[in-house]
Design an enzyme around this catalytic site. Sequence first.
Site, PDB file in Angstrom:
ATOM      1  N   LYS A  32      60.786  31.343 -41.844  1.00 24.28           N
ATOM      2  CA  LYS A  32      62.245  31.199 -41.769  1.00 24.28           C
ATOM      3  C   LYS A  32      62.809  31.970 -40.564  1.00 24.28           C
ATOM      4  O   LYS A  32      63.669  31.456 -39.841  1.00 24.28           O
ATOM      5  CB  LYS A  32      62.830  31.737 -43.084  1.00 24.28           C
ATOM      6  N   THR A  53      68.738  39.723 -43.707  1.00 19.04           N
ATOM      7  CA  THR A  53      68.353  39.329 -42.344  1.00 19.04           C
ATOM      8  C   THR A  53      69.362  38.304 -41.839  1.00 19.04           C
ATOM      9  O   THR A  53      69.477  37.210 -42.397  1.00 19.04           O
ATOM     10  CB  THR A  53      66.936  38.719 -42.357  1.00 19.04           C
ATOM     11  N   GLU A  98      66.129  45.599 -43.096  1.00 23.91           N
ATOM     12  CA  GLU A  98      65.064  46.100 -43.968  1.00 23.91           C
ATOM     13  C   GLU A  98      63.720  45.578 -43.468  1.00 23.91           C
ATOM     14  O   GLU A  98      63.615  44.414 -43.119  1.00 23.91           O
ATOM     15  CB  GLU A  98      65.343  45.625 -45.409  1.00 23.91           C
ATOM     16  N   CYS A 150      59.749  34.993 -45.255  1.00 22.69           N
ATOM     17  CA  CYS A 150      60.357  35.650 -44.088  1.00 22.69           C
ATOM     18  C   CYS A 150      59.908  35.070 -42.752  1.00 22.69           C
ATOM     19  O   CYS A 150      60.719  34.540 -42.007  1.00 22.69           O
ATOM     20  CB  CYS A 150      60.070  37.142 -44.138  1.00 22.69           C
ATOM     21  N   ARG A 180      56.527  31.242 -52.620  1.00 21.28           N
ATOM     22  CA  ARG A 180      57.419  30.480 -51.741  1.00 21.28           C
ATOM     23  C   ARG A 180      56.781  30.342 -50.351  1.00 21.28           C
ATOM     24  O   ARG A 180      56.268  31.323 -49.806  1.00 21.28           O
ATOM     25  CB  ARG A 180      58.774  31.181 -51.618  1.00 21.28           C
TER      26      ARG A 180
END
Length: 434
Positions: free
Chosen positions: A264, A123, A152, A261, A328
């Site tokens: 962020k 990304t 993706e 994801c 995470r």
Amino acid sequence: MELCIIGSGYVGLVSGACFAEIGHTVVCVDNDQRKVDMLQRGEIPIYEPGLEDLVHRNVAAKRLRFTNSIADGVDHSQVVFIAVPTPPQADGSVDLTYIERVAREIAGVLKPGQYRVVVDKSTVPVKTGEKVDATIRRYNPAAEFDVVSNPEFLREGCAVPDLMSPDRIVIGSASQKATDLMKRLYEPFQSPILVTDVNSAELIKHAANSFLSLKISYINAVSAICEASGADVEMVADGIGTDKRIGRNFLNAGLGYGGSCFPKDVKAFIAIAEELGTPFHLLKEVERINSHQLDRYLKKVREALWVLRDKRIAVWGLTFKPDTDDVRNSVAIDLINRLVAEGAIVTAYDPKGMEKAVEYKLIPPSVKLVSSPLEAVEGAEALLLATEWKEFARQDFAAVKASMHTPLVFDGRNHFNPKTMREMGFVYYGVGRP
Ligand code: UGA
């Protein structure tokens, strides 16, 4: 086809295994020798349903192998994927150090007359493809290659089915030759292929993740209104979600989105927009609502227990979502840390996430991790559900209640049925529902 994937993290490893499964020959490259050794021994560094079988089967069929050598990977492949991490920097913008380094390394090993398609799967901010292209050309002016963006969209926990039958495949390319190769590569997946320019493909990824985050924040904001008015957010989500233009997916209210994801990528999209001189204020509100959701939940816990100091609290769930061992940026972890900071005595259980939570030192050592949900609630004054693992709904709730000191349940993911829980004698609190 012969493919190479640089970076054997989540995206790289699952993509590599799935490409091999459909018949391509894949070399997965990673510069972490420990990881390469593990994979060569057949050990999978992440928990992802179906992945282990896929890797073992394809390694045995000699369609999948692992190496630390980019030269080896690039030499044997027509298509070279970049799937390295793009972590956030302190200001929210994306750190492209790994991408830049890999671009140079590819440049260093491309041989004259050896055409390669270099595909970015990580990304990345819009316009990164242009920089990768320029970098490879700068370090190897004779290289014959095209740069393609192929974002993706797999989700952790269902990465294999997501990759095997994606809603769409996005190919951002300026070269017909590269596009044709990419289409051939993806032909067996039988999913719609969308060909765009490189910049649009890159933007699609950040725009998609930010939109999904926006959907979650939207329903979470609605959940606050539901709590204030006595309405039920689940019913509201069903009511709006059955409109095909809206859709029911990603309208589950809860503790907010986490993981490696959404948090962020929303931050990155804000930074990208800012840098381009087109600030995206809406996304700042998405973030604000998301963090506010945990504050609201804790307020509810405090209101019920009065003070949290010395209270025995059981937390079910550590991972950022079910069916993964990924802890995470997990809201469950934030929750535990906030509870401990307020002096609560926390006992927690998670089916897959405990090892990594300890390994990465994400929770204070005072948190007692136990081996079953039932053990976690022993003597607890409240049970907090943070991750909606299916096994949590299948517990023997009579035993849970008997084991608790006071039967308060704060269901942070609306995972239990409020009526059943109350009938069983629990004092039940959901998110946005009475
Ligand atoms: C997300 C996207 O869904 C993928 O399409 C994308 O490829 C991936 O990021 C990525 O960029 O690599 P992922 O982070 O694995 O996938 O997990 P999601 O299922 O999207 O969940 C993200 C977070 O949103 C979780 O914390 C989940 O609990 C939360 N969520 C999700 C909600 O709070 N409510 C919902 O209705 C849905």
